[in-house]
Design an enzyme around this catalytic site. Structure first.
Site: not given
Ligand code: NAP
Length: 289
Positions: A168, A237, A92
């Protein structure tokens, strides 16, 4: 197929085990070499540098974040790669980096596919990941046998790799929002003397079924945040990346900002290595518990 695999953390190691089980040859590289040994016992060939993994029919990467990708997937690495090699990045990462990588690869004749995944390491171990793939259809066709070894379904969302990363990040924003609300609801019900498990049984049986509410809810009910399967610092993150992607198209996401701040609080309290479900602990602490 003959593939390389870079990054053998919680996710990468589980994925490689399934790729080996499906009969493919895998060269593996990890910054900390000891993590590769377990896979060597399953038949992987351990290599000493990322460049050695960057060969064969395709190479897959499952590194932590943008910083790791920038450190490992360097210009000299791409220079040395065989023309026509396919690099599938499953981590990711930011939308901006995915776009940059796509053009850096293209300029050196290497194909780039973004294929982030949904599902925690136990889902990866079961070979049931949901894969969201963006990139040239012919490249995705060529690596589909590997996707089939690790996932239950590959969603092809078009030829622009970075759009897979957008999808995502949107999904992980929703995951964060769900875990945040679970944590706040847990603080509410337990504050009134109810058991979180009883509340969970009620909401997951009808209103909110599915792995997110039952899985993260269980960890919050049991206050069991270690060992982490998805670390809070990686969740932070993702919320930061979702907000950056939203900012770039002038899109306010107030709930994402709230979840980001809760995760900053978790990290500031020294809980960054604990599971994402530690958002439940953040909510409890705010309630004085
Ligand atoms: P992890 O267990 O923390 O593993 C991270 C991997 O990245 C390790 O192989 C680590 O190497 C490597 N790494 C970190 N910084 C590096 C650097 N500067 N240079 C070289 N290698 C570096 O993380 P994970 O849970 O497997 O997650 C991997 C990716 O999948 C992340 O992008 C995450 O957001 C995403 N993801 C995770 C989940 C989940 O539930 N865990 C689900 C879907 C997607 P060392 O072993 O040497 O530290």
């Amino acid at each position: 197929m003959d593939i390389g695999f870079i990054g053998l953390g919680e996710m990468g190691a589980a994925m490689v085990a399934n790729i080996l089980k499906a009969g493919h040859q895998v060269r593996v590289w990890n910054r900390s070499p000891e993590r590769a040994q377990v896979l060597a016992e399953l038949g992987a060939r351990v290599v000493a540098t990322p460049a050695e993994a960057f060969a064969g029919d395709a190479v897959f990467s499952m590194l932590a974040d943008d910083t790791a990708l920038r450190e490992v997937i360097t210009a000299p690495l791409l220079e040395h790669a065989a023309r026509g090699l396919i690099h599938v990045n499953m981590a990711t990462i930011s939308v901006v980096l995915a776009e940059e990588l796509a053009s850096a690869h293209a300029s050196r004749g290497v194909h780039y596919v973004s294929a982030p995944v949904m599902g925690r390491p136990d889902v990866a171990a079961a070979g049931k990941l949901t894969i969201v793939a963006g990139g040239p259809a012919e490249s995705i066709d060529r690596v589909q046998p590997i996707f089939d070894a690790i996932g239950q379904k590959t969603w092809r969302i078009g030829s622009l790799p970075q759009q897979a990363n957008v999808m995502k990040l949107a999904a992980n924003f929703m995951l964060g929002a769900a875990v945040e609300t679970l944590g706040e609801a847990a603080a509410l019900v337990t504050g009134h003397g109810l058991a979180m498990q009883d509340f969970l049984d009620v909401i997951t049986s009808g209103l909110f079924p599915g792995p997110v509410y039952s899985g993260y809810g269980k960890m919050i009910a049991e206050q069991q945040f270690e060992p982490a399967k998805f670390k809070a610092r990686l969740g932070l993150k993702d919320l930061r990346l979702a907000l950056a992607a939203a900012d770039s198209v002038t899109t306010p996401m107030p709930i994402a900002s709230v979840v980001r701040d809760s995760l900053i609080e978790a990290v500031a309290q020294g809980d960054g290595e604990k599971d994402f479900a530690v958002l439940g602990q953040v909510a409890a602490r705010r309630a004085g518990r």
